[in-house]
Design an enzyme around this catalytic site. Structure first.
Site, PDB file in Angstrom:
ATOM      1  CD  GLU A 167      -3.037  -1.153   2.194  1.00 38.49           C
ATOM      2  OE1 GLU A 167      -2.962  -0.319   3.101  1.00 38.49           O
ATOM      3  OE2 GLU A 167      -3.960  -1.970   2.101  1.00 38.49           O
ATOM      4  CD  GLU A 351      -4.295  -5.641   3.094  1.00 38.85           C
ATOM      5  OE1 GLU A 351      -5.076  -4.792   3.570  1.00 38.85           O
ATOM      6  OE2 GLU A 351      -3.061  -5.584   3.243  1.00 38.85           O
TER       7      GLU A 351
HETATM    8  O1  IFM Z   1      -5.079  -3.307   8.721  1.00 33.24           O
HETATM    9  C1  IFM Z   1      -4.897  -2.696   7.488  1.00 33.24           C
HETATM   10  C2  IFM Z   1      -3.692  -3.280   6.787  1.00 33.24           C
HETATM   11  O2  IFM Z   1      -2.542  -3.132   7.550  1.00 33.24           O
HETATM   12  C3  IFM Z   1      -3.478  -2.637   5.446  1.00 33.24           C
HETATM   13  N1  IFM Z   1      -4.688  -2.582   4.667  1.00 33.24           N
HETATM   14  C4  IFM Z   1      -5.897  -2.155   5.302  1.00 33.24           C
HETATM   15  C5  IFM Z   1      -6.110  -2.894   6.598  1.00 33.24           C
HETATM   16  C6  IFM Z   1      -7.412  -2.430   7.267  1.00 33.24           C
HETATM   17  O3  IFM Z   1      -7.359  -1.073   7.585  1.00 33.24           O
END
Ligand code: IFM
Length: 442
Positions: A167, A351
């Site tokens: 990210e 994710e």
């Molecule tokens: O917990 C986070 C993760 O570390 C990175 N992506 C989003 C998730 C939820 O906020």
């Protein structure tokens, strides 16, 4: 109902994702201090000033966690390695306890038939590097390449896939412009530099892994669907710009070797000198792309300096993060990423998931809202795959309830409930529902 494995292409992979600082317990195994320890120790930054010192104690309890992954029927486990655990000062000396830990983890996955999918950076920058400017300092690309070689020299031979940085938007914009995450800076010049150096570090890390003969390398970007808050031209322009610096900046750099012109308009005067010379390094070819997707935002214009816009509350049902549930956005990004950036390369949803209230009652957690969320998003993935978009896998965030950064342990994203007093694990109803979808034969 969650779509079944049989509803997806034969080679489609199902996984769950976690990250090192959020679950391991950073006080164990002689890890070095990170900027998240510093950020959390600063009053007002993190709910109850909580940090990742113990987290889920995955450092000691990983066999139980991997057994649960295996029993659920997952194919692949997405985890991250901690820079400060492996190199406590960020450079120089290597902590062999840290490398030994990741070596055990990878073997533990393989022993259970789980394919290891590694990420090298999920936000816990060693404090010693933060002291030298962290992501604002161009040298971070060299430091990150060195760290890449140390980790991958040890575990790279047994991974299914690897990605440098989780990210980039969060590492740069969220942490240097909005100041919500460590290092908590609010400065446009710092942001522009971080946004560029992250790309450079990504490219250098890819090159380092190629040099070691490691394959199946990718990039993982988070995306938020940007919708204009109303029908005005000004709102449309505001949403377009949000989409630019959030969703298009990194993909454009990594896949086309250029930054989007609409975002450069605001950032160009803050960029490091001769940034154009780095674009070929940033655009090092990758083998796949990962999309982390959770929500959409409604964007409206606002007075003030660039980017001069604001988020507006939307009308859709929301998760405990206050995030609107909008699976159409995932569909949009899967299609656009293939069409505009990655072509035929495999795309993974690296994710997707939600925070819920998730109370443990009588030994069970009935998280029906999460089952619904996963069902809707998996249905979107299924639809896009059926249309021929090369989406090849889906990872739920997250395997376990864990440290949700500035929100501490309050927001529960896990398929498995964690009691943060006893560290006891309890699989939630969503774990069982997903497991049934993955394992039942018809
Ligand atoms: O917990 C986070 C993760 O570390 C990175 N992506 C989003 C998730 C939820 O906020």
């Amino acid at each position: 109902m969650i779509p079944r494995r049989a509803d997806f292409p034969k080679d489609f992979l199902f996984g769950a994702a976690t990250s090192s600082y959020q679950i391991e317990g950073h006080s164990f195994g002689s890890a070095g201090r990170t900027h998240w320890d510093d950020f959390a120790a600063t009053p007002g930054n993190v709910v109850r000033a909580e940090n990742g010192a113990i987290a889920c104690d995955h450092y000691h309890r990983w066999p139980e966690d991997f057994d649960l992954m295996q029993q659920a029927g997952f194919d692949v486990y997405r985890f991250s390695t901690s820079w400060a655990r492996v190199m406590p000062e960020g450079r120089g000396a290597v902590n062999t306890e840290g490398l030994d830990f990741y070596d055990r983890l990878v073997d533990g996955m393989l022993a259970r038939g789980l394919k290891p999918a590694a990420t090298l950076y999920h936000w816990e920058l060693p404090s010693a590097l933060a002291d030298m400017g962290g992501w604002r300092n161009r040298d971070i690309a060299d430091w990150f390449a060195d760290y890449t070689e140390v980790v991958m020299g040890r575990i790279g031979d047994r991974l299914r896939s690897a990605a440098p940085i989780n990210e980039p938007w969060c590492v740069s914009w969220l942490s240097h412009f909005l100041g919500h995450h460590a290092p908590g800076i609010r400065d446009i010049r710092a942001t522009a530099r971080a946004m560029h150096h992250i790309g450079l570090a990504h490219g250098r890390s890819i090159a380092a892994m190629r040099g070691l003969g490691i394959g199946n390398l990718g990039a993982v970007c988070n995306m938020e669907y940007a919708a204009p808050a109303d029908t005005s031209a000004a709102a449309a322009a505001a949403a377009q710009l949000y989409d630019g610096y959030y969703n298009r900046w990194f993909l454009s750099a990594m896949f086309k070797g250029e930054y989007p012109a609409d975002v450069l308009e605001g950032l160009a005067s803050h960029m490091p000198a001769d940034w154009q010379d780095d674009m070929a390094t940033i655009a090092a070819p990758v083998d796949w792309v990962g999309i982390n997707y959770y929500t959409r935002k409604l964007i409206a214009p606002a007075p003030g300096p660039w980017p001069a816009h604001q988020e507006v509350a939307g009308p859709l049902p929301k998760t405990e993060m206050g995030w609107e549930i909008y699976p159409e956005g995932l569909e949009f990004f899967l299609r656009r990423t293939a069409q505009d950036y990655s072509g035929d390369l495999p795309i993974y949803v690296t994710e997707n998931g939600m925070a819920g209230l998730d109370n443990l009652v009588g030994g069970a957690v009935n998280d029906a809202a999460r089952i619904d969320y996963l069902s809707q998003h998996l249905a979107a993935v299924q639809k896009v795959a059926a249309d021929g978009v090369p989406v090849k896998g889906y990872f739920t965030w997250s395997l376990l309830d864990n440290y949700e950064w500035a929100l501490g342990y309050e927001k529960r994203f896990g398929l498995i409930h964690v009691d943060f007093e006893t560290l006891q694990r309890t699989p939630k109803a969503s774990y069982h529902a997903l497991s049934r979808a993955l394992t039942r034969s018809a």
